[in-house]
Design a protein around this motif. Structure first.
Motif, mmCIF file in Angstrom:
data_model
loop_
_atom_site.group_PDB
_atom_site.id
_atom_site.type_symbol
_atom_site.label_atom_id
_atom_site.label_comp_id
_atom_site.label_asym_id
_atom_site.label_seq_id
_atom_site.Cartn_x
_atom_site.Cartn_y
_atom_site.Cartn_z
ATOM 1 N N GLY A 183 0.818 -1.207 0.000
ATOM 2 C CA GLY A 183 0.000 0.000 0.000
ATOM 3 C C GLY A 183 0.849 1.254 0.000
ATOM 4 O O GLY A 183 1.833 1.338 0.740
ATOM 5 N N ASP A 184 0.483 2.237 -0.841
ATOM 6 C CA ASP A 184 1.226 3.504 -0.830
ATOM 7 C C ASP A 184 0.589 4.476 0.168
ATOM 8 O O ASP A 184 -0.347 4.121 0.891
ATOM 9 C CB ASP A 184 1.350 4.074 -2.255
ATOM 10 C CG ASP A 184 0.025 4.525 -2.852
ATOM 11 O OD1 ASP A 184 -0.954 4.728 -2.093
ATOM 12 O OD2 ASP A 184 -0.029 4.682 -4.091
ATOM 13 N N SER A 185 1.100 5.721 0.194
ATOM 14 C CA SER A 185 0.661 6.671 1.226
ATOM 15 C C SER A 185 -0.785 7.123 1.039
ATOM 16 O O SER A 185 -1.351 7.772 1.908
ATOM 17 C CB SER A 185 1.593 7.879 1.244
ATOM 18 O OG SER A 185 1.568 8.506 -0.029
ATOM 19 N N GLU A 186 -1.373 6.774 -0.097
ATOM 20 C CA GLU A 186 -2.792 7.091 -0.305
ATOM 21 C C GLU A 186 -3.663 5.852 -0.145
ATOM 22 O O GLU A 186 -4.853 5.885 -0.431
ATOM 23 C CB GLU A 186 -2.979 7.700 -1.692
ATOM 24 C CG GLU A 186 -2.269 9.035 -1.821
ATOM 25 C CD GLU A 186 -2.469 9.691 -3.169
ATOM 26 O OE1 GLU A 186 -2.764 8.974 -4.147
ATOM 27 O OE2 GLU A 186 -2.345 10.919 -3.220
ATOM 28 N N GLY A 187 -3.041 4.769 0.263
ATOM 29 C CA GLY A 187 -3.814 3.544 0.476
ATOM 30 C C GLY A 187 -4.057 2.755 -0.790
ATOM 31 O O GLY A 187 -4.787 1.768 -0.778
ATOM 32 N N LYS A 188 -3.441 3.202 -1.869
ATOM 33 C CA LYS A 188 -3.596 2.453 -3.128
ATOM 34 C C LYS A 188 -2.645 1.263 -3.126
ATOM 35 O O LYS A 188 -1.539 1.347 -2.599
ATOM 36 C CB LYS A 188 -3.320 3.357 -4.322
ATOM 37 C CG LYS A 188 -4.394 4.413 -4.483
ATOM 38 C CD LYS A 188 -4.128 5.310 -5.669
ATOM 39 C CE LYS A 188 -5.206 6.389 -5.753
ATOM 40 N NZ LYS A 188 -4.783 7.510 -6.593
ATOM 41 N N LEU A 189 -3.079 0.192 -3.772
ATOM 42 C CA LEU A 189 -2.287 -1.034 -3.741
ATOM 43 C C LEU A 189 -1.497 -1.285 -5.010
ATOM 44 O O LEU A 189 -1.968 -1.044 -6.117
ATOM 45 C CB LEU A 189 -3.201 -2.244 -3.513
ATOM 46 C CG LEU A 189 -3.848 -2.404 -2.147
ATOM 47 C CD1 LEU A 189 -4.689 -3.670 -2.123
ATOM 48 C CD2 LEU A 189 -2.815 -2.434 -1.029
#
Ligand code: ZN
Length: 140
Positions: free
Chosen positions: A92-98
Motif C-alpha cells: 500500500g502507498d501513502s494514499e492507500g492504493k495497492l
C-alpha cells in the motif's frame, strides 16, 4: 499432495534486511522444506514482478519509497534441492492504493512473519516450457 502440519514459526525480521533472502535463509537454517508463509509490515523500495507469458520472463517494477506490507502470502518448497520461498505481496502507498505482484526483493523496515511447516513427500520445483519453475500439476 497431502501434508501434515509441522512446526510453527513466528518472528520479526531485523530492520534493513532483504526480506526474500531472509526468509530463504531462515527456511534453510531451520530445515523447513515445505511450508506456507505469511507476513505483514512495511518495506522500503520493494521490487515486484509481473510474469510476461509471451516473453517468458518477469517485468520488474522498482517502487521507490516506503510501502505498507498489507499482505504477503507464499510457500516454501524445494528448488535445486534447497528450500525456496515463492512470495506474492500487496503493497500500500501513502494514499492507500495497492501495488501487487511477485516479490523480487524488499528492504525491511518492519516485517512480522509467520511460517507453517508442512511435512510429507518432497515437493520440488522443475523448469517448465512456459519459462516458470513449477511443481508437477496434480491430476484428478
Ligand atoms: Zn510468483
Amino acid at each position: 499432495m497431502r501434508f501434515s502440519k509441522g512446526r510453527n514459526f513466528m518472528f520479526r525480521v531485523p530492520e534493513g534486511r532483504e526480506l526474500v533472502g531472509f526468509i530463504n535463509e531462515f527456511a534453510k537454517k531451520n530445515n523447513v522444506l515445505i511450508g506456507t508463509v505469511s507476513a505483514i509490515g512495511t518495506l522500503r523500495n520493494p521490487k515486484i514482478g509481473y510474469f510476461l507469458e509471451t516473453e517468458k520472463k518477469y517485468k520488474v517494477m522498482e517502487l521507490s519509497g516506503v510501502y505498507e506490507l498489507v499482505s504477503l502470502s507464499g510457500n516454501i518448497s524445494l528448488k535445486d534441492g534447497e528450500s525456496f520461498a515463492h512470495i506474492h505481496v500487496a503493497l500500500g502507498d501513502s494514499e492507500g492504493k495497492l501495488w501487487g505482484g511477485h516479490l523480487v526483493e524488499g528492504e525491511v523496515f518492519v516485517a512480522e512473519v509467520y511460517i507453517q511447516e508442512l511435512l510429507g513427500e518432497p515437493l520440488e520445483r522443475k523448469p517448465q516450457e512456459n519459462g516458470l519453475t513449477l511443481w508437477d500439476a496434480e491430476p484428478l
